[in-house]
Design a protein around this motif. Structure first.
Motif, PDB file in Angstrom:
ATOM      1  N   LYS A 256     -39.666  -8.483  -7.290  1.00 22.99           N
ATOM      2  CA  LYS A 256     -40.032  -9.404  -6.210  1.00 22.99           C
ATOM      3  C   LYS A 256     -40.289  -8.681  -4.884  1.00 22.99           C
ATOM      4  CE  LYS A 256     -39.568 -12.609  -9.243  1.00 22.99           C
ATOM      5  NZ  LYS A 256     -38.844 -11.947 -10.330  1.00 22.99           N
TER       6      LYS A 256
ATOM      7  N   LYS B 269     -43.986  -8.261  -4.256  1.00 27.92           N
ATOM      8  CA  LYS B 269     -44.651  -9.528  -3.917  1.00 27.92           C
ATOM      9  C   LYS B 269     -44.325  -9.919  -2.485  1.00 27.92           C
ATOM     10  CE  LYS B 269     -43.872 -11.376  -8.588  1.00 27.92           C
ATOM     11  NZ  LYS B 269     -43.436 -12.590  -9.286  1.00 27.92           N
TER      12      LYS B 269
ATOM     13  N   SER C 180     -42.859 -16.127 -14.041  1.00 27.75           N
ATOM     14  CA  SER C 180     -43.592 -17.020 -13.131  1.00 27.75           C
ATOM     15  C   SER C 180     -45.029 -16.535 -12.945  1.00 27.75           C
ATOM     16  CB  SER C 180     -42.864 -17.215 -11.795  1.00 27.75           C
ATOM     17  OG  SER C 180     -42.905 -16.055 -11.001  1.00 27.75           O
TER      18      SER C 180
ATOM     19  N   THR D 121     -38.452  -4.528 -14.461  1.00 23.39           N
ATOM     20  CA  THR D 121     -38.639  -5.416 -13.304  1.00 23.39           C
ATOM     21  C   THR D 121     -37.333  -5.715 -12.560  1.00 23.39           C
ATOM     22  OG1 THR D 121     -38.641  -7.167 -14.966  1.00 23.39           O
ATOM     23  CG2 THR D 121     -40.782  -6.524 -14.047  1.00 23.39           C
TER      24      THR D 121
HETATM   25  C1  LIG Z   1     -38.819 -12.604 -11.658  1.00 29.38           C
HETATM   26  C2  LIG Z   1     -38.493 -11.589 -12.668  1.00 29.38           C
HETATM   27  C3  LIG Z   1     -39.372 -11.316 -13.737  1.00 29.38           C
HETATM   28  C4  LIG Z   1     -40.630 -12.088 -13.977  1.00 29.38           C
HETATM   29  O1  LIG Z   1     -41.673 -11.751 -13.095  1.00 29.38           O
HETATM   30  P1  LIG Z   1     -42.776 -12.840 -12.775  1.00 29.38           P
HETATM   31  O2  LIG Z   1     -43.716 -12.186 -11.859  1.00 29.38           O
HETATM   32  O3  LIG Z   1     -42.030 -13.987 -12.139  1.00 29.38           O
HETATM   33  O4  LIG Z   1     -43.409 -13.283 -14.052  1.00 29.38           O
HETATM   34  C5  LIG Z   1     -39.033 -10.318 -14.625  1.00 29.38           C
HETATM   35  N1  LIG Z   1     -37.881  -9.618 -14.482  1.00 29.38           N
HETATM   36  C6  LIG Z   1     -37.017  -9.855 -13.482  1.00 29.38           C
HETATM   37  C7  LIG Z   1     -35.765  -9.063 -13.436  1.00 29.38           C
HETATM   38  C8  LIG Z   1     -37.288 -10.846 -12.538  1.00 29.38           C
HETATM   39  O5  LIG Z   1     -36.410 -11.077 -11.562  1.00 29.38           O
END
Ligand SMILES: *Cc1c(COP(=O)(O)O)cnc(C)c1O
Length: 338
Positions: free
Chosen positions: A61, A64, A198, A324
């Motif tokens: 995030k 973004k 998302s 992520t």
């Molecule tokens: C939000 C999130 C995702 C998903 O990413 P999106 O862009 O929302 O599809 C994947 N892994 C983690 C740890 C997240 O916090």
């Protein structure tokens, strides 16, 4: 910036003109999981460490929010509002970013206030966010009311889309896709896997890949069943990739079958761990000393391991897992991990 990076950024020069708040410590590293590759007897496994974006324990995030909050600041807003689950990594990173940028932060979290704060929720509080527990309204249904209340008291609120997944959020992942291309020779990559929930990560990486004409297979592992939504998650990503493309005047339209989404690993539903997910989390921790999270990356990583074990990926190429983030919620799921 080196020559290659310059060349790549020109593929989407409009990105450089968008206002941006500097929040991450970028680029994040790309590493080789040598022990794990050996244990699985599979292809070389690489990992893009967006769990190390640096903002408040990291995660996707952050990228973004650089574009989203750049926009909020440019518009002169002083308060941000977003919504999510109680263990939302998006909400935790938003709260930290707001603290850094001097913005007031309101988080709308589904369910009831728990007796004890833990994981991301504990951190939200530490970053000074105003937390509203919204019971069964789990997807930000109460945001319009809060916007009105805040305006009446003289605030200038800015609403951040669920998961930070709008066109601006996706821009962070176009940049991320470009960043990856400066770090390795993508010609050796056969597959890239990541958790998709998302859609912003997915949309941004798709656009970067197509602008750079890369050939690897980019597959999102779908995390939740998207029950009660009016359109399928695949359609949602499809809409977002096209609206982001037109937002950036890229003159490129994507077909729905270009969105590669694997729905084969979400049967237990959001945040409910399977045995394979627990094993994958333990395997990576014990073989590489790297943490996955119980909701997103645990599921997506287990999916990749499953494909390697089934010999579904070419052994002479490299595969890359896009980490992520999310590890702070391990503590809130402590009873379900071991
Ligand atoms: C939000 C999130 C995702 C998903 O990413 P999106 O862009 O929302 O599809 C994947 N892994 C983690 C740890 C997240 O916090």
């Amino acid at each position: 910036m080196n020559c290659k990076a310059d060349f790549i950024m020109q593929k989407c020069s409009i990105l450089q003109h968008l206002p941006k708040a500097k929040l991450g410590y970028l680029p994040t590293p790309v590493i080789k999981l040598e022990n794990l590759s050996r244990i699985l007897g599979g292809p070389d496994i690489l990992m893009k460490r967006d769990d190390l974006t640096g903002l408040a324990l990291g995660g996707n995030k952050t990228r973004k929010l650089e574009y989203i909050l750049g926009d909020a600041l440019k518009k002169g807003r002083d308060t941000v509002i977003t919504a999510g689950a109680q263990q939302s990594n998006h909400c935790r990173q938003t709260a930290a970013a707001a603290a850094k940028l001097g913005l007031e932060c309101h988080l709308l979290l589904g369910g009831e206030q728990p007796v004890k704060l833990n994981g991301n929720l504990l951190l939200d509080e530490l970053f000074g966010a105003h937390i509203h527990f919204t019971k069964e309204n789990r997807k930000g249904e109460d945001i319009p009311n809060l916007v009105e209340t805040l305006k009446l008291s003289g605030h200038k609120p800015y609403v951040i889309h669920y998961g930070g997944s709008n066109e601006l959020g996706a821009c962070g992942f176009i940049e991320a896709g470009f960043e990856l291309a400066t770090q390795l020779d993508v010609k050796n990559l056969s597959h890239v896997f990541f958790a998709s929930s998302s859609g912003g990560t997915h949309a941004g990486l798709m656009i970067a890949k197509s602008l750079l004409k890369h050939n690897y297979e980019l597959t999102g592992i779908q995390i939740d069943k998207a029950e009660g939504e009016t359109i399928s998650f695949k359609h949602h990503v499809h809409k977002l990739v096209n609206s982001t493309s037109s937002f950036l005047n890229l003159q490129q339209n994507y077909a729905i079958n270009e969105v590669l989404l694997d729905k084969g690993y979400l049967e237990t539903g959001y945040g409910v761990l399977t045995e394979q997910e627990k094993e994958a989390i333990q395997l990576l921790a014990k073989s590489e000393g790297i943490l996955l999270d119980p909701v997103y990356t645990g599921r997506a990583f287990a999916a990749m391991v499953d494909k390697i074990q089934k010999r579904a990926l070419p052994i002479d190429k490299q595969v890359l897992f896009w980490h992520t983030g999310g590890a702070p919620s391990l503590f809130a799921y402590s009873g379900a991990i071991l």
